[in-house]
Design an enzyme around this catalytic site. Structure first.
Site, PDB file in Angstrom:
ATOM      1  N   VAL A  26       6.011  11.230  32.094  1.00 57.44           N
ATOM      2  CA  VAL A  26       4.613  11.289  32.505  1.00 57.44           C
ATOM      3  C   VAL A  26       4.145   9.886  32.871  1.00 57.44           C
ATOM      4  O   VAL A  26       4.403   8.921  32.143  1.00 57.44           O
ATOM      5  CB  VAL A  26       3.717  11.873  31.389  1.00 57.44           C
ATOM      6  CG1 VAL A  26       2.287  12.032  31.892  1.00 57.44           C
ATOM      7  CG2 VAL A  26       4.259  13.215  30.927  1.00 57.44           C
ATOM      8  N   ASP A  62       4.503  26.794  24.042  1.00 57.61           N
ATOM      9  CA  ASP A  62       4.775  25.485  23.437  1.00 57.61           C
ATOM     10  C   ASP A  62       3.490  24.894  22.856  1.00 57.61           C
ATOM     11  O   ASP A  62       3.162  23.742  23.100  1.00 57.61           O
ATOM     12  CB  ASP A  62       5.378  24.543  24.476  1.00 57.61           C
ATOM     13  CG  ASP A  62       6.105  23.358  23.829  1.00 57.61           C
ATOM     14  OD1 ASP A  62       6.426  23.451  22.624  1.00 57.61           O
ATOM     15  OD2 ASP A  62       6.352  22.359  24.519  1.00 57.61           O
ATOM     16  N   GLY A  66       4.317   8.428  28.899  1.00 50.04           N
ATOM     17  CA  GLY A  66       4.980   9.383  28.016  1.00 50.04           C
ATOM     18  C   GLY A  66       6.335   9.804  28.544  1.00 50.04           C
ATOM     19  O   GLY A  66       6.561   9.856  29.753  1.00 50.04           O
ATOM     20  N   GLU A  67       7.234  10.106  27.613  1.00 53.07           N
ATOM     21  CA  GLU A  67       8.579  10.543  28.007  1.00 53.07           C
ATOM     22  C   GLU A  67       9.139  11.427  26.909  1.00 53.07           C
ATOM     23  O   GLU A  67       8.937  11.179  25.722  1.00 53.07           O
ATOM     24  CB  GLU A  67       9.492   9.334  28.219  1.00 53.07           C
ATOM     25  CG  GLU A  67      10.886   9.713  28.693  1.00 53.07           C
ATOM     26  CD  GLU A  67      11.734   8.490  28.990  1.00 53.07           C
ATOM     27  OE1 GLU A  67      12.828   8.656  29.560  1.00 53.07           O
ATOM     28  OE2 GLU A  67      11.298   7.371  28.653  1.00 53.07           O
ATOM     29  N   GLY A  68       9.828  12.490  27.317  1.00 56.52           N
ATOM     30  CA  GLY A  68      10.440  13.374  26.340  1.00 56.52           C
ATOM     31  C   GLY A  68      11.319  14.400  27.010  1.00 56.52           C
ATOM     32  O   GLY A  68      10.922  15.027  27.995  1.00 56.52           O
ATOM     33  N   GLY A  69      12.540  14.585  26.484  1.00 54.57           N
ATOM     34  CA  GLY A  69      13.436  15.580  27.046  1.00 54.57           C
ATOM     35  C   GLY A  69      13.733  15.285  28.502  1.00 54.57           C
ATOM     36  O   GLY A  69      14.229  14.212  28.855  1.00 54.57           O
ATOM     37  N   MET A  70      13.392  16.231  29.364  1.00 55.83           N
ATOM     38  CA  MET A  70      13.654  16.083  30.794  1.00 55.83           C
ATOM     39  C   MET A  70      12.442  15.618  31.583  1.00 55.83           C
ATOM     40  O   MET A  70      12.512  15.486  32.805  1.00 55.83           O
ATOM     41  CB  MET A  70      14.135  17.421  31.359  1.00 55.83           C
ATOM     42  CG  MET A  70      15.464  17.878  30.803  1.00 55.83           C
ATOM     43  SD  MET A  70      15.861  19.550  31.327  1.00 55.83           S
ATOM     44  CE  MET A  70      14.730  20.498  30.303  1.00 55.83           C
ATOM     45  N   ALA A  71      11.316  15.416  30.941  1.00 57.71           N
ATOM     46  CA  ALA A  71      10.077  15.103  31.655  1.00 57.71           C
ATOM     47  C   ALA A  71       9.629  13.673  31.382  1.00 57.71           C
ATOM     48  O   ALA A  71       9.857  13.124  30.301  1.00 57.71           O
ATOM     49  CB  ALA A  71       8.978  16.078  31.246  1.00 57.71           C
ATOM     50  N   LYS A  86       3.445  14.444  35.879  1.00 54.89           N
ATOM     51  CA  LYS A  86       4.637  14.796  35.120  1.00 54.89           C
ATOM     52  C   LYS A  86       5.777  15.048  36.100  1.00 54.89           C
ATOM     53  O   LYS A  86       5.678  15.934  36.965  1.00 54.89           O
ATOM     54  CB  LYS A  86       4.401  16.018  34.245  1.00 54.89           C
ATOM     55  CG  LYS A  86       5.661  16.486  33.507  1.00 54.89           C
ATOM     56  CD  LYS A  86       5.363  17.514  32.422  1.00 54.89           C
ATOM     57  CE  LYS A  86       4.766  16.861  31.193  1.00 54.89           C
ATOM     58  NZ  LYS A  86       4.719  17.772  30.026  1.00 54.89           N
TER      59      LYS A  86
END
Length: 702
Positions: free
Chosen positions: A25, A132, A18-23, A40
């Site tokens: 996984v 969130d 997983g990947e999104g924004g600044m993070a 993460k």
């Protein structure tokens, strides 16, 4: 595809998940325990990246303390070899709610919402706001149970700013409460608003407001009316309207209120249990008389069991086990899969051994047929085991009770029995046992008895507030001290429960911080003094004699915040400045009405030769300027120097935060005369302002 994995000793990386924004996984194996984990890793940018990374680590450590069946726990926190912050958590292989197929079942939707609400309720009771809540953060474990992930972490990733700022994704904006989208303070009601959005999406397949950018989405949440659900889902509308109210005061005020509104809906979804009609022709013998009589007996047992279950909400162990065995005998005569079930019920082999246990046999039968007869056997099983759990709680056998309760809840979820009345009855029976234990604890007032209830109440949000109140009454004033940390006392009053430093931060303590993380010294003056305009000093040269045990002065609120962040890293616990409410709760335990000089170091007549234009206290406390800490009378909770010596920095943010910019100086100091309040607030201050009579003390969150 990413092939260069981060370097974290003790973990073998397998792939990106997983990947999104600044993070980002990753799936990895923790070598020491040979278990799969999700890692993460976060990459911050800009001049604040180190402060944000530290804050991220502190948030992750806080989340690691949340132990609840509905929360994806944090295993480990640290930095990669490249210096990037990370945390590890359980790897849940069954995806998240955004990809799950639950929309066609009201029962399943209600079950997921119940799990999320209970997780939120527990976190809120520990002072943690999620910030969130969205489908991507609801994961399913191996038993397909919904569990909430990323508690509190979004506060760091999104920097607590408006949705138009860097780092905020439109996907998150779709679930944000109106107050969160405008950058305001948020509390439990904001999380419940987001849960309402999730509920609407599960019911309709789309979020209630559709916009292409975060700002337009925020305006929609502020201005547009709550959409109407399709007619076939109208039963949900009151819950959605309450959850999505624009003003927080009009929403559910707690997760308990949300669950209370959800419960009637869950019962309304349960299908009516109908006993099948038997058609037997009179005058002509049946070709299978044994089968006819077996089915007839089974039906009679089912009817009797149904009537009994309706009349007895909390059955005894003996009666419930007897009922479970009776129904299992009849069911075994018509289903070969249940042949061994009566013996397992008789010996109370509920879950062990795994092969041939009562739960395994019933699960196998339900996988073949979910007839009324099979569901009735499952109902009786749940009732019987629930009664055994309640009996163990009554007897004080907490460890076996917890273990058996966890297995039973797992069985209920995996067999999709959450909306059955037997599940409700089982939960009420266990809650009744917990209430009896709580009654005993309240009568005994024994700290060890109260403390022993904590593990039992982890998953019971209804009783948790009652336990916290009782626990707070018994622990107030208890001493604590972390490794490399100050001496603390627990303060507990109303909604306040933190550990506060016994005295103000001393020069020696502040010197350790300065040596570890050198910081430019603030220049300060005596506030309200004409000479202060031309005579400037620093914390290590205040213009009067001090030793290492005097309170540090001439520090700004920003200096104090940097100190508590350093102290948090040093101890591994979460320290911060006290909130205004917390400081006042601590000061309320002072025994006022006596000489100010016995309470603290104030402006007195110790040196009558000085020209002082303000009204002095008509007493002598033995100090002309500051005094060593801990010299005067302590409060009921063992806190010292709340009166005199130095006023103290406090923050007005609610809930209190480690980066709050809304600060005040509170309390009296060595410069406070008889015309000034001993415990009064000295007004709003700039975080960069310093004074010769303002210092600070710290609190540690519990």
């Amino acid at each position: 595809m990413i092939t260069n994995f981060p370097n974290i000793p003790g973990y073998k990386f397998e792939r990106s998940i997983g990947e999104g924004g600044m993070a980002h996984v990753y799936l990895a194996t923790q070598l020491s325990l040979d278990r799969q984990v999700a890692i993460k890793v976060v990459r911050f940018s800009g001049p604040e990246r180190e402060a944000l990374a530290t804050r991220f680590e502190n948030e992750a450590r806080t989340i690691a303390q949340l132990e609840h069946p509905g929360i994806v726990g944090v295993f480990d926190v640290g930095r990669t070899h490249e210096g990037l912050p990370y945390y590890t958590m359980a790897y849940l292989p069954n995806g998240d709610l955004s990809k799950a197929d639950v929309g066609g079942s009201n029962e399943r939707i209600a079950s997921v919402l119940e799990a999320i609400a209970k997780a939120l309720g527990f976190a809120h009771s520990q002072g943690v706001i999620h910030r969130d809540v969205k489908p991507e953060n609801v994961l399913f474990d191996r038993e397909h149970r919904a569990r909430l992930a990323d508690f509190g972490i979004s506060r760091t990733l999104h920097r607590d700013v408006r949705i138009t700022d860097e780092g905020m994704a439109p996907g998150s904006a779709a679930y944000m409460s109106p107050e969160q989208s405008r950058g305001g303070d948020v509390d439990a009601r904001s999380d419940l608003y987001s849960l309402g959005i999730v509920a609407y999406e599960l019911l309709t397949g789309t979020t209630p407001f559709q916009r292409t950018d975060p700002l337009a989405m925020a305006l929609a949440h502020h201005e547009l009316p709550i959409p109407r659900l399709p007619r076939h889902q109208a039963i949900w509308q009151p819950l959605i309207d309450k959850a999505l109210a624009k003003h927080p005061g009009d929403r559910f005020q707690s997760a308990d209120e949300f669950l209370y509104a959800l419960a009637p809906l869950q019962h309304s979804f349960e299908p009516t249990r109908v006993v099948p009609a038997l058609k037997v022709r009179i005058g002509k013998p049946s070709a299978h008389p044994f089968l006819v009589w077996t089915l007839l007996a089974s039906s009679v047992i089912a009817i009797a069991g149904l009537l009994w279950r309706q009349q007895s909400a909390l059955p005894s162990v003996e009666s419930s086990v007897a009922a479970a065995r009776a129904s299992s005998i009849e069911a075994a005569r018509i289903d070969p899969l249940l042949t061994q079930l009566p013996a397992r019920i008789e010996s109370r082999h509920w879950f062990d051994p795994a092969a041939g246990s009562a739960s395994t046999l019933i699960a196998g039968a339900l996988s073949q047929s979910r007839s009324d007869a099979h569901l009735g056997v499952a109902d009786d099983f749940v009732t019987a085991v629930g009664a055994v759990v309640a009996e163990a709680i009554d007897a004080g056998r907490d460890a076996p009770a917890l273990a058996l309760q966890a297995r039973l809840r797992e069985f209920v979820i995996t067999q999709q029995l959450q909306t059955r009345r037997s599940n409700d009855r089982m939960q009420r029976g266990i809650t009744a046992a917990l209430e009896r234990r709580m009654d005993v604890a309240e009568q005994s007032q024994a700290p060890e008895t109260v403390a022993g209830l904590q593990s039992l109440l982890v998953a019971d949000t209804a009783l948790a507030p009652r336990w916290r109140k009782l626990s707070a009454q018994l622990v107030a004033g208890r001493s604590l001290q972390d490794n490399n940390g100050p001496q603390l006392r627990v303060i507990a009053s109303g909604g306040v429960r933190v550990a506060m430093a016994v005295h103000e931060v001393t020069r020696n303590e502040y010197l350790q911080f300065q040596r570890a993380e050198p910081r430019e010294h603030a220049s300060c003056r005596e506030l309200g003094s004409a000479l202060g305009l031309v005579r400037r000093h620093q914390w290590n040269d205040p213009g009067f004699g001090q030793n290492g045990q005097h309170p540090v002065v001439c520090v700004t609120a920003a200096d104090a915040t940097a100190y508590v962040q350093w102290l948090s890293r040093r101890t591994g616990q979460r320290y911060r400045l006290p909130s205004l409410t917390e400081w006042r709760a601590a000061a309320a335990q002072l025994k006022l009405g006596q000489s100010a000089c016995s309470l603290g170091n104030v402006l007195d007549r110790t040196d009558d030769r000085r020209l002082v234009l303000r009204d002095r206290h008509n007493c002598k406390d033995g100090a002309e300027h500051t005094q060593t800490v801990g010299r005067y009378q302590a409060s009921t909770w063992g806190l010292q120097d709340l009166v005199g010596n130095v006023s103290e920095w406090v923050q007005a943010c609610a809930p209190a935060r480690s980066d709050c910019l809304d600060v005040h100086a509170i309390g009296s100091s060595w410069r406070s005369g008889s015309a000034q309040e001993l415990l009064g607030v000295r007004g709003d201050r700039d975080v960069g302002e310093a004074a010769l009579d303002v210092g600070f003390r710290v609190v540690r969150e519990l």
